[in-house]
Design a protein around this motif. Structure first.
Motif, PDB file in Angstrom:
ATOM      1  N   SER A 112       0.849  -1.204   0.000  1.00  8.11           N
ATOM      2  CA  SER A 112       0.000   0.000   0.000  1.00  8.11           C
ATOM      3  C   SER A 112       0.879   1.248   0.000  1.00  8.11           C
ATOM      4  O   SER A 112       2.055   1.191   0.394  1.00  8.11           O
ATOM      5  N   TYR A 113       0.327   2.358  -0.481  1.00  6.00           N
ATOM      6  CA  TYR A 113       1.023   3.656  -0.501  1.00  6.00           C
ATOM      7  C   TYR A 113       2.408   3.549  -1.169  1.00  6.00           C
ATOM      8  O   TYR A 113       3.398   4.107  -0.696  1.00  6.00           O
ATOM      9  N   LYS A 114       2.446   2.807  -2.274  1.00  6.73           N
ATOM     10  CA  LYS A 114       3.725   2.591  -2.970  1.00  6.73           C
ATOM     11  C   LYS A 114       4.303   3.878  -3.556  1.00  6.73           C
ATOM     12  O   LYS A 114       5.498   3.969  -3.803  1.00  6.73           O
ATOM     13  N   ASN A 115       3.451   4.865  -3.803  1.00  8.23           N
ATOM     14  CA  ASN A 115       3.921   6.116  -4.398  1.00  8.23           C
ATOM     15  C   ASN A 115       4.323   7.161  -3.358  1.00  8.23           C
ATOM     16  O   ASN A 115       4.486   8.342  -3.682  1.00  8.23           O
ATOM     17  N   PHE A 116       4.453   6.739  -2.129  1.00  7.66           N
ATOM     18  CA  PHE A 116       4.791   7.666  -1.046  1.00  7.66           C
ATOM     19  C   PHE A 116       5.988   7.104  -0.281  1.00  7.66           C
ATOM     20  O   PHE A 116       6.335   5.932  -0.390  1.00  7.66           O
ATOM     21  N   ASP A 117       6.609   7.976   0.511  1.00 13.72           N
ATOM     22  CA  ASP A 117       7.707   7.500   1.342  1.00 13.72           C
ATOM     23  C   ASP A 117       7.812   8.369   2.598  1.00 13.72           C
ATOM     24  O   ASP A 117       7.073   9.335   2.771  1.00 13.72           O
ATOM     25  N   GLY A 118       8.763   8.004   3.478  1.00  9.42           N
ATOM     26  CA  GLY A 118       8.987   8.783   4.687  1.00  9.42           C
ATOM     27  C   GLY A 118       8.166   8.302   5.877  1.00  9.42           C
ATOM     28  O   GLY A 118       7.374   7.361   5.790  1.00  9.42           O
ATOM     29  N   LYS A 119       8.376   8.973   7.014  1.00  9.49           N
ATOM     30  CA  LYS A 119       7.705   8.597   8.260  1.00  9.49           C
ATOM     31  C   LYS A 119       6.192   8.754   8.165  1.00  9.49           C
ATOM     32  O   LYS A 119       5.437   7.985   8.760  1.00  9.49           O
ATOM     33  N   LYS A 163       4.334   8.258   5.641  1.00  9.51           N
ATOM     34  CA  LYS A 163       3.774   7.099   4.933  1.00  9.51           C
ATOM     35  C   LYS A 163       3.523   5.960   5.911  1.00  9.51           C
ATOM     36  O   LYS A 163       2.429   5.375   5.946  1.00  9.51           O
ATOM     37  N   LEU A 164       4.538   5.638   6.721  1.00 10.49           N
ATOM     38  CA  LEU A 164       4.381   4.550   7.692  1.00 10.49           C
ATOM     39  C   LEU A 164       3.275   4.872   8.687  1.00 10.49           C
ATOM     40  O   LEU A 164       2.481   3.994   9.047  1.00 10.49           O
ATOM     41  N   MET A 165       3.209   6.137   9.101  1.00 17.12           N
ATOM     42  CA  MET A 165       2.149   6.532  10.032  1.00 17.12           C
ATOM     43  C   MET A 165       0.771   6.301   9.408  1.00 17.12           C
ATOM     44  O   MET A 165      -0.134   5.759  10.055  1.00 17.12           O
ATOM     45  N   ARG A 166       0.594   6.697   8.153  1.00 17.25           N
ATOM     46  CA  ARG A 166      -0.701   6.506   7.475  1.00 17.25           C
ATOM     47  C   ARG A 166      -1.031   5.017   7.389  1.00 17.25           C
ATOM     48  O   ARG A 166      -2.183   4.626   7.597  1.00 17.25           O
ATOM     49  N   GLN A 167      -0.049   4.197   7.090  1.00 17.58           N
ATOM     50  CA  GLN A 167      -0.294   2.757   6.997  1.00 17.58           C
ATOM     51  C   GLN A 167      -0.697   2.180   8.357  1.00 17.58           C
ATOM     52  O   GLN A 167      -1.601   1.354   8.446  1.00 17.58           O
ATOM     53  N   GLU A 168      -0.031   2.632   9.400  1.00 20.98           N
ATOM     54  CA  GLU A 168      -0.377   2.151  10.745  1.00 20.98           C
ATOM     55  C   GLU A 168      -1.780   2.587  11.143  1.00 20.98           C
ATOM     56  O   GLU A 168      -2.507   1.850  11.805  1.00 20.98           O
ATOM     57  N   LEU A 169      -2.176   3.775  10.726  1.00 21.78           N
ATOM     58  CA  LEU A 169      -3.503   4.296  11.062  1.00 21.78           C
ATOM     59  C   LEU A 169      -4.614   3.599  10.287  1.00 21.78           C
ATOM     60  O   LEU A 169      -5.732   3.453  10.782  1.00 21.78           O
ATOM     61  N   THR A 170      -4.311   3.197   9.063  1.00 19.97           N
ATOM     62  CA  THR A 170      -5.373   2.665   8.194  1.00 19.97           C
ATOM     63  C   THR A 170      -5.386   1.143   8.090  1.00 19.97           C
ATOM     64  O   THR A 170      -6.308   0.587   7.491  1.00 19.97           O
ATOM     65  N   THR A 202      -7.682   6.728   0.997  1.00 21.51           N
ATOM     66  CA  THR A 202      -7.108   5.609   0.236  1.00 21.51           C
ATOM     67  C   THR A 202      -5.655   5.934  -0.091  1.00 21.51           C
ATOM     68  O   THR A 202      -5.143   6.996   0.282  1.00 21.51           O
ATOM     69  N   ASP A 203      -4.995   5.050  -0.821  1.00 20.74           N
ATOM     70  CA  ASP A 203      -3.596   5.304  -1.197  1.00 20.74           C
ATOM     71  C   ASP A 203      -3.472   5.799  -2.642  1.00 20.74           C
ATOM     72  O   ASP A 203      -2.395   5.735  -3.235  1.00 20.74           O
ATOM     73  N   ARG A 204      -4.565   6.327  -3.205  1.00 25.75           N
ATOM     74  CA  ARG A 204      -4.484   6.861  -4.572  1.00 25.75           C
ATOM     75  C   ARG A 204      -3.569   8.091  -4.596  1.00 25.75           C
ATOM     76  O   ARG A 204      -3.748   9.028  -3.809  1.00 25.75           O
ATOM     77  N   LYS A 205      -2.615   8.090  -5.503  1.00 23.30           N
ATOM     78  CA  LYS A 205      -1.591   9.140  -5.546  1.00 23.30           C
ATOM     79  C   LYS A 205      -2.194  10.523  -5.779  1.00 23.30           C
ATOM     80  O   LYS A 205      -1.764  11.515  -5.167  1.00 23.30           O
ATOM     81  N   ASN A 206      -3.164  10.630  -6.659  1.00 27.15           N
ATOM     82  CA  ASN A 206      -3.704  11.935  -7.046  1.00 27.15           C
ATOM     83  C   ASN A 206      -4.895  12.385  -6.205  1.00 27.15           C
ATOM     84  O   ASN A 206      -5.514  13.408  -6.503  1.00 27.15           O
ATOM     85  N   ALA A 207      -5.218  11.656  -5.136  1.00 29.83           N
ATOM     86  CA  ALA A 207      -6.347  12.030  -4.285  1.00 29.83           C
ATOM     87  C   ALA A 207      -6.040  13.316  -3.530  1.00 29.83           C
ATOM     88  O   ALA A 207      -4.896  13.568  -3.137  1.00 29.83           O
ATOM     89  N   LEU A 208      -7.066  14.136  -3.333  1.00 28.56           N
ATOM     90  CA  LEU A 208      -6.898  15.405  -2.631  1.00 28.56           C
ATOM     91  C   LEU A 208      -6.294  15.199  -1.240  1.00 28.56           C
ATOM     92  O   LEU A 208      -5.440  15.975  -0.791  1.00 28.56           O
ATOM     93  N   LEU A 209      -6.712  14.148  -0.550  1.00 27.28           N
ATOM     94  CA  LEU A 209      -6.229  13.896   0.804  1.00 27.28           C
ATOM     95  C   LEU A 209      -4.756  13.510   0.830  1.00 27.28           C
ATOM     96  O   LEU A 209      -4.126  13.542   1.893  1.00 27.28           O
ATOM     97  N   ASN A 210      -4.211  13.129  -0.341  1.00 29.59           N
ATOM     98  CA  ASN A 210      -2.822  12.678  -0.401  1.00 29.59           C
ATOM     99  C   ASN A 210      -1.883  13.682  -1.061  1.00 29.59           C
ATOM    100  O   ASN A 210      -0.744  13.349  -1.395  1.00 29.59           O
TER     101      ASN A 210
END
Length: 659
Positions: free
Chosen positions: A480-487, A489-496, A600-608
Motif C-alpha cells: 500500500s502507498y507505494k507512491n509515497f515515502d517517509g515517516k 507514509k508509515l504513520m498513514r499505513q499504521e492508522l489505516t 485511500t492510497d491513490r496518488k492523485n487524491a486530494l487527501l494525499n
C-alpha cells in the motif's frame, strides 16, 4: 433462601404492581379511552387485567435467578445480588461512579437514554433485573424488559411488547399500547444487543431507533457486550461495569453457599499466595465467580486454565447430586449418555449454534432440529432429541426454559463448547475455521470463542491467527502507498491498517435535522453504500470545530484492529501505541462541504497531496484520541513471524515415527 421456602412471592408482588398501575397507567388509560370509540368497560377490564398480569409475571419471573451455580435450585435474586458499580465509559471523566443497589434516577442524570457495555459475565442482565424489581418496589415507573435476541426482521419492539401483554386484539391494541407508551413513565430495559442475529442486526437496530423516537418521553437502558454496531446509539450516555474487587467476589461466594461449608474453604484456597495471581481473572465477574464456586464445590480444587475451569463446571453439572434426596442421589440421564459422550454432543451442538450466529435461544422446534443434527453428526442416532433436551433442562442443567423459549444458561457456556469443537473435532478444517472466525467482519461477536480456544491451544492459536494477522500487516506495508515515502507514509499505513476512514466537512447543529450525525451516515450510504450500524463517527473532537474546519471522521473498525487489541490484552510485545496529536494550528484541507472523501492510497487524491498528507494523518489521530490507539510494530512483528515459522519447521522435522 431457596425459592421453595418463598411461597408468597406472588402475594408480595401483587400490591406493589397495583400501586405502579394506579400511579402511572390508570390515569393514562382514563385519558385515552375518552378518545377511543370502544366500550369503556372493555377498555378498563381488558387493559387493567393485561397490564397487572404483565407486571405481576414480570416481577415474579425476574425475582428468581436461574444460574448454573445453583444447578436445579432456584434462588431469589436479592439473596445473591452483590451491588455492581457502573462508571462513565470515558476513563478520564471525573464524575465518578454509581453503585447499583437499587433503582435511582441518578443514572439518567445526563440522559434519558443510557448504554451499559462490558464483557461476558459482568452481570449486565442481572443488573437490569435488579433495576426492574427495584423500580416496581419504589414505584418509579412502568418497567418493561425486552430481550433483544427475540427481535428480528419479523418481530419489532412493539410486537414483542404485545406478545408479553398477550392482547385481545393485536391490530387494535397495537395502536392503543403505542398511545399509552408515548405518554411516558415507562422504563425500557433493552437487554443483550450483542445477542441479536448478525443477519438481522441492521434491521433491528433501525427498528429500535424508530421505536425510541416514537417513545421519546420514556427512559431507556441498553445493555451489550462491546460491538461496533453500538455506534448507532451515539446519543446514548455510555457506562461500563467496574470489575468486582476481591472482597465483593468473596461476598458473592458466601451468598452462594447455603451450607456455609464451601465458601470458607474456597476463599482460603484463593488467598493462598501461589493461587491468587493465577485465578485473579475469575474474581472480576459475577459469572466467573459463580462458575468457580460450582467447579470448586464439585472437586474442591481450583482449575487455573480457563478451558479446564469450564470442563470442571460441566463435570459438576453432569455428576451433580440432588440434595433434596440425599447426597448420594444422582439422577439417571434420559439420553443414557456417559460424561464424555454427552460432552461430545454438546461440543457439536455449541458449534452448530455458533454457525447460526452464536444463537443461544430457541423455540422447541428449533431446538429439536439442531439437537437432532448434533446427535446425527457424532453418530448417536439411537438417542432421542427429546431425551437429550430433558437432560439439558433437568439432569445436566446447562439450559433453562423461559416461557416458550429454551436457552443456554449463559452465552459463555455455548462459546466454551464451540471452542472445544474447533480444538478437538474440526480436524483438517481447523485452520480454516479459526481464520474465518478471527477475520469475520463481526469478529467481536466471536472474541470470547477465540479467547477460550487460545486457552486450550496457545501455540495453535499463535501459528494460525497471530501469524495471519502479522503477515497481513507486513503485506499491507509492502503493498500500500507505494507512491509515497517517509515517516508520514508509515504513520498513514499504521492508522489505516485497522480502520477504513472517511472525511466529511459538515458543521453539526443538533437542533436541525439536516446537520445531525445521521445526515453524515445518509451521505456515506448514498455515495459509498456504507452500512451505518457498523460505523462510528467523531463528533466535537476539538474545543472548536473551526480548528479542524468542521471535519468529521467516520470510520469502520476492521477485524484486524480488534485482533490487535486482543493481542495487546495477551501481552504480546509487537503491539505499540501511537502518540495522539492535538491541534497546534488550524487545519484546512479545502474540502467541499458535505462531500465525503475516502482515505485511500491513490496518488492523485486530494487527501494525499503534498500539503494535505500529514494534515490528514493528524486529523485521524485527533479523532482517535478518544481511545488508546494501538497498532503493530514492524520490526517486532517480523521477529515474531520468524519465531512462529521456526517453531513450525522444527515441529515438522521432528518425525513422530522415528522409533
Amino acid at each position: 433462601m431457596e425459592i421453595d421456602t418463598v411461597k408468597n412471592i406472588a402475594t408480595i408482588a401483587a400490591p406493589l404492581t397495583k400501586v405502579v398501575f394506579d400511579t402511572f397507567l390508570k390515569p393514562k388509560l382514563d385519558e385515552i379511552k375518552k378518545s377511543w370509540k370502544r366500550d369503556e368497560n372493555i377498555i378498563d377490564h381488558a387493559f387493567e387485567d393485561k397490564f397487572l398480569e404483565y407486571l405481576n409475571e414480570t416481577y415474579e419471573k425476574n425475582a428468581i435467578l436461574n444460574t448454573v451455580a445453583f444447578k436445579r435450585r432456584k434462588i431469589l435474586l436479592d439473596d445473591v445480588y452483590v451491588p455492581l458499580t457502573i462508571q462513565y465509559q470515558n476513563n478520564h471523566d471525573k464524575r465518578g461512579s454509581i453503585l447499583i443497589d437499587q433503582y435511582s434516577d441518578v443514572v439518567f442524570k445526563e440522559s434519558s437514554k443510557i448504554l451499559i457495555t462490558d464483557t461476558a459475565g459482568m452481570g449486565k442482565s442481572t443488573m437490569s433485573k435488579k433495576l426492574l424489581l427495584s423500580c416496581i418496589d419504589k414505584n418509579e415507573g412502568v418497567p418493561m424488559l425486552i430481550e433483544l435476541r427475540r427481535l428480528s426482521k419479523n418481530k419489532d419492539v412493539i410486537q414483542e411488547i404485545l406478545e408479553q401483554l398477550n392482547p385481545i386484539n393485536e391490530e387494535i391494541d397495537k395502536q392503543f399500547v403505542l398511545d399509552l407508551i408515548k405518554r411516558g413513565d415507562f422504563i425500557f430495559f433493552f437487554d443483550g444487543f450483542d445477542e441479536i442475529s448478525i443477519t438481522d442486526r441492521a434491521h433491528v437496530t433501525t427498528e429500535i431507533q424508530k421505536f425510541i423516537s416514537k417513545a421519546r418521553s420514556n427512559k431507556f437502558v441498553l445493555t451489550s457486550r462491546p460491538e461496533e454496531a453500538l455506534s448507532s446509539f451515539g446519543d446514548f450516555f455510555k457506562y461500563q461495569i467496574k470489575p468486582l474487587i476481591p472482597d465483593e467476589a468473596y461476598e458473592l461466594i458466601k451468598r452462594y453457599d447455603i451450607s456455609n461449608k464451601i465458601a470458607p474453604l474456597l476463599i482460603s484456597k484463593i488467598q493462598e499466595k501461589d493461587n491468587f495471581s493465577n485465578i485473579e481473572e475469575y474474581l472480576t465477574t459475577p459469572l466467573l465467580v459463580s462458575l468457580l464456586f460450582t467447579a470448586f464445590e464439585h472437586k474442591q480444587s481450583i482449575p487455573f486454565k480457563k478451558h479446564i475451569f469450564y470442563r470442571q463446571v460441566f463435570d459438576a453439572l453432569f455428576e451433580s447430586h440432588d440434595l433434596s434426596k440425599g447426597d448420594s442421589f444422582e439422577r439417571e440421564k434420559h439420553s443414557k449418555l456417559g460424561s464424555d459422550e454427552f460432552h461430545r454432543v454438546l461440543r457439536t451442538f455449541g458449534y452448530f449454534c455458533l454457525k447460526q450466529e452464536n444463537k443461544i435461544e430457541f423455540t422447541r422446534d428449533e431446538l429439536g432440529i439442531i439437537v437432532t443434527e448434533s446427535l446425527d453428526y457424532v453418530g448417536e442416532n439411537n438417542v432421542k432429541s427429546s431425551d437429550f433436551i430433558k437432560d439439558l433442562l433437568i439432569t445436566v442443567p446447562i439450559f433453562s426454559k423461559d416461557g416458550m423459549y429454551y436457552k443456554w444458561s449463559h452465552k459463555s457456556l455455548q462459546e466454551y463448547f464451540a471452542a472445544q469443537f474447533i480444538f478437538i473435532d474440526s480436524k483438517e478444517i481447523q485452520k480454516d475455521i479459526l481464520k474465518h472466525i478471527a477475520f469475520h467482519k463481526n469478529n467481536m461477536s466471536y472474541i470470547n470463542v477465540l479467547d477460550l480456544y487460545q486457552s486450550m491451544d496457545p501455540l495453535g492459536f499463535e501459528s494460525v491467527i497471530t501469524l495471519s494477522l502479522l503477515t497481513k500487516f507486513i503485506d499491507y506495508l509492502d503493498n500500500s502507498y507505494k507512491n509515497f515515502d517517509g515517516k508520514e507514509k508509515l504513520m498513514r499505513q499504521e492508522l489505516t491498517f485497522g480502520y477504513d476512514i472517511y472525511l466529511i466537512r459538515i458543521r453539526f447543529d443538533l437542533k436541525t435535522k439536516e446537520n445531525h450525525p445521521s445526515e453524515v451516515f445518509k451521505i456515506l450510504k448514498n455515495q459509498f453504500k456504507i452500512k451505518y450500524p457498523r460505523m462510528s463517527i467523531g463528533i466535537n473532537v476539538t474545543e472548536s470545530e473551526d480548528d479542524i474546519s468542521c471535519i468529521k471522521i467516520p470510520e469502520i473498525k476492521k477485524p484486524e484492529q480488534n485482533l490487535i487489541e486482543y493481542h495487546n490484552n495477551l501481552g504480546y510485545d509487537f503491539i505499540k501505541q501511537i502518540d495522539i496529536t492535538s491541534v497546534s494550528e488550524k487545519i484546512d484541507l479545502k474540502l467541499i462541504k458535505r462531500k465525503p472523501y475516502h482515505v485511500t492510497d491513490r496518488k492523485n487524491a486530494l487527501l494525499n497531496s503534498e500539503t494535505n498528507f500529514s494534515k490528514v494523518n493528524d486529523l485521524i489521530k485527533i479523532h482517535l484520541r478518544k481511545r488508546s490507539f494501538l497498532t503493530v510494530d514492524k520490526d517486532k512483528a517480523l521477529e515474531q513471524i520468524d519465531r512462529i515459522e521456526s517453531r513450525s519447521k522444527k515441529a515438522s522435522n521432528n518425525s513422530l515415527l522415528n522409533f
